[in-house]
Design an enzyme around this catalytic site. Structure first.
Site, PDB file in Angstrom:
ATOM      1  N   SER A 104       0.827  -1.204   0.000  1.00  0.00           N
ATOM      2  CA  SER A 104       0.000   0.000   0.000  1.00  0.00           C
ATOM      3  C   SER A 104       0.863   1.258   0.000  1.00  0.00           C
ATOM      4  CB  SER A 104      -0.918  -0.073   1.218  1.00  0.00           C
ATOM      5  OG  SER A 104      -1.926   0.861   1.147  1.00  0.00           O
ATOM      6  N   ASP A 114      -9.492  -3.783  -6.333  1.00  0.00           N
ATOM      7  CA  ASP A 114      -8.935  -3.185  -5.117  1.00  0.00           C
ATOM      8  C   ASP A 114      -9.405  -1.733  -5.054  1.00  0.00           C
ATOM      9  OD1 ASP A 114      -7.413  -1.985  -3.161  1.00  0.00           O
ATOM     10  OD2 ASP A 114      -5.486  -2.788  -3.841  1.00  0.00           O
ATOM     11  N   HIS A 133      -7.913  -5.099  -0.859  1.00  0.00           N
ATOM     12  CA  HIS A 133      -6.625  -4.418  -0.762  1.00  0.00           C
ATOM     13  C   HIS A 133      -5.608  -5.238   0.023  1.00  0.00           C
ATOM     14  CE1 HIS A 133      -3.982  -1.022  -0.913  1.00  0.00           C
ATOM     15  NE2 HIS A 133      -3.961  -0.873   0.398  1.00  0.00           N
TER      16      HIS A 133
END
Lengths: 307, 279
Positions: free
Chosen positions: B108, B231, B259
């Site tokens: 991320s 996502d 995610h």
């Protein structure tokens, strides 16, 4: 007690959902929804099954789901009391409290219960507002408590506090810190002949000069009356003396009664002292004494303390 | 008069940094993988994936200051208001342990954090792996769709607040002031996904309201961009954008949802990562 055919999830006053476990469709795909869920979401069971939870959440709730709820659920197998916003039919948003458990095994499922939290949400909103107000007030009060009202420089309390922080850092990095104490020459006469308002004006103008002369990492404050002090990190005695020399020049540009303003300065560097005793109090006292010696030996000059 | 010494050189204490960032080493191998968690949780997110690495690689795990079991008192709003502050954590660890040739794997927001660190000290890194990265979460029409409007993200900040109200220290930082001792303000640090409200807010702001698209073209390291098919935080167009703008990058799209695919589909993800590492 025997099983009663009425004890079915459809009779529970909360939305009950089941989704596939996480390694199938990322834990999202709806497999089951009870009657309350149909009513709350304004969608029929047929249309809900096959949809993903992502479709039911607001964008903000989707981030919460992905960065908080799901990781927690996968790590701990359960999560409780997570606030989310559900996107219902006709664009309506309902705040809910979500609980979820993950069942073990190959064919694992995630069981969800969502409780309508409209009223709790209102209370939360109010609490958030109150907190923000409290934050603003507390910031305002803090600023008032560390600022010298007349000059806008930090006051004696904050000067001491910041100085101690800088000294602690300097001890760790073994770098020198210098303290300068300065006092306006013959300030009493200014006050007596020109009046207190004119005296205040001089103090403000001097404060402006000091502020401009300070580097970003320096701390400069009003100690009291016409006495000011600098704390200069990463500065040895020779640099502090250079700093003071420049200060005399800049201050001289302020005129009182046609004559340049003068100041007397005392400086001391922490290198002069054993580490165990180089507290701000000691450094200030030494610089202050040097400043008075500078006054006695004719004013408008800087003396370095010789501990 | 004393001559001025050069105080510019900072020497980081290894034990201090290890403790500050809760640094752990596991596994055996010649090469080192540094695993960086994203916004929201801590190094435990990697526990599903690490078994695939530890027999052939040495793996470094850590928590950013403010997350997991890091030292909460080392947190400062100033430093951690932008991603450069988090990149400094990475560099501090590299410096304290004298690391070179690191394969950096970031989930991320840690994708961009890794890139920032690699741009600052390129010699420390061998390659970058970014799982579900995004250089900017905002929609900036007409050219860029990060996935979220400013309003969405402001709602996120509210939603986070609501979720932290239940925590004992929601009001503590204000009521006690910033001089409050660690043991009072820090009692929640240490749980997997919950951090101090101020820390979480600062991290969320740094993550979701920033725009680091301009640094992508400066990349000089071989980079794997792993993108989930579905996502919400990094939609396929974001992965494509990064691939187009990052020299030396390759893009792999996985058939996954959500995610946290490093937690949900650890085998799929580690297989791709291992293939890239041994290419």
């Amino acid at each position: 007690m025997s099983y009663d055919k009425h004890w079915v999830p459809d009779n529970f006053p909360c939305a009950c959902l089941v989704t596939a476990s996480s390694d199938h469709q990322g834990g999202r795909q709806l497999q089951y929804a009870n009657a309350y869920a149909e009513k709350m979401l304004g969608k029929s069971r047929q249309s809900l099954v096959g949809q993903t939870l992502t479709d039911l959440l607001t964008p903000a709730s989707n981030i919460m789901f992905d960065t908080y709820l799901l990781p927690l659920l996968l790590h701990e197998g359960v999560c409780e009391e997570v606030m989310l916003d559900i996107q219902c039919a006709e664009g309506q948003v309902i705040p809910v409290v979500a609980n979820a458990t993950l069942t073990d095994g190959e064919e694992g499922y995630i069981y969800w219960s969502l409780f309508n939290a409209t009223r709790r949400n209102q209370l939360d909103q109010e609490l958030i507002r109150a907190r923000r107000q409290l934050e603003e007030h507390s910031e305002k009060l803090y600023q008032l408590s560390v600022t010298d009202e007349l000059t806008g420089l930090v006051n004696r309390r904050q000067l001491k506090r910041r100085a101690e922080q800088l000294l602690a850092q300097a001890r760790r990095s073994q770098s020198p810190v210098s303290v300068a104490v300065l006092d306006i020459d013959n300030f009493k006469q200014v006050n007596d002949t020109e009046g207190h308002l004119a005296g205040d004006e001089i103090l403000k103008r001097l404060a402006d000069v000091l502020r401009e002369h300070a580097r970003a990492s320096d701390v400069v404050g009003r100690y009291g009356g016409e006495e000011f002090s600098f704390v200069l990190p990463d500065t040895c005695e020779s640099d502090a003396l250079m700093f003071a020399r420049r200060l005399h020049e800049l201050v001289g540009r302020i005129q009182i009664g046609g004559r340049p303003l003068t100041i007397s300065i005392g400086v001391v560097s922490s290198e002069q002292l054993k580490q165990s005793i180089n507290s701000y109090e000691t450094l200030f006292e030494l610089a202050d004494r040097a400043m008075y010696e500078a006054k006695e030996s004719g004013r408008n000059r800087t003396l370095a303390a010789r501990p | 008069m004393t001559a001025c010494r050069d105080y510019g050189v900072r020497v980081l204490d290894q034990k201090d940094i290890a403790d500050r960032n809760n640094v752990r080493f596991i596994g055996k191998g010649e090469r080192l993988l540094m695993l960086a968690h994203g916004f929201g949780c801590d190094q435990n997110v990697w526990r599903f994936m690490t078994p695939a690495f530890t027999s052939t690689y040495r793996v470094l795990l850590f928590d950013y200051v403010g997350s997991g079991h890091s030292r909460l008192s080392a947190f400062s709003v100033d430093r951690y208001s932008c991603l450069e502050g988090y990149a400094q954590d990475v560099l501090d660890i590299c410096e304290a342990f004298d690391l070179q040739d690191v394969s950096f794997i970031g989930h991320s927001v840690s994708g961009v954090v890794g890139l920032l660190a690699a741009l600052e000290q390129p010699y420390r890194f061998r390659e970058l792996v970014m799982l579900g990265p995004s250089p900017c979460y905002l929609n900036l029409p007409p050219d860029y769709q990060g996935g979220f409007s400013r309003e969405d993200l402001e709602q996120l900040m509210d939603l986070m607040d609501k979720n932290y109200i239940g925590w004992a220290n929601y009001l503590a930082p204000i009521v006690m002031g910033d001089d409050a001792p660690d043991e009072l303000t820090g009692e929640l640090s240490g749980s997997f996904c919950s951090t101090d409200p101020l820390v979480a807010r600062t991290f969320a702001n740094a993550t979701f309201f920033s725009d680091y698209r301009h640094i992508l073209p400066r990349n000089r390291h071989p980079t794997l961009l792993l993108q989930g098919r579905s996502d919400a935080l990094a939609n396929p167009s974001v992965g494509e954008y990064m691939y187009q703008n990052m020299p030396g990058s390759q893009l792999v799209t996985l058939d996954t949802e959500g995610h946290c695919f490093h937690m949900s589909y650890p085998n799929k993800v580690s297989a791709e990562v291992l293939a890239f590492l041994s290419r």
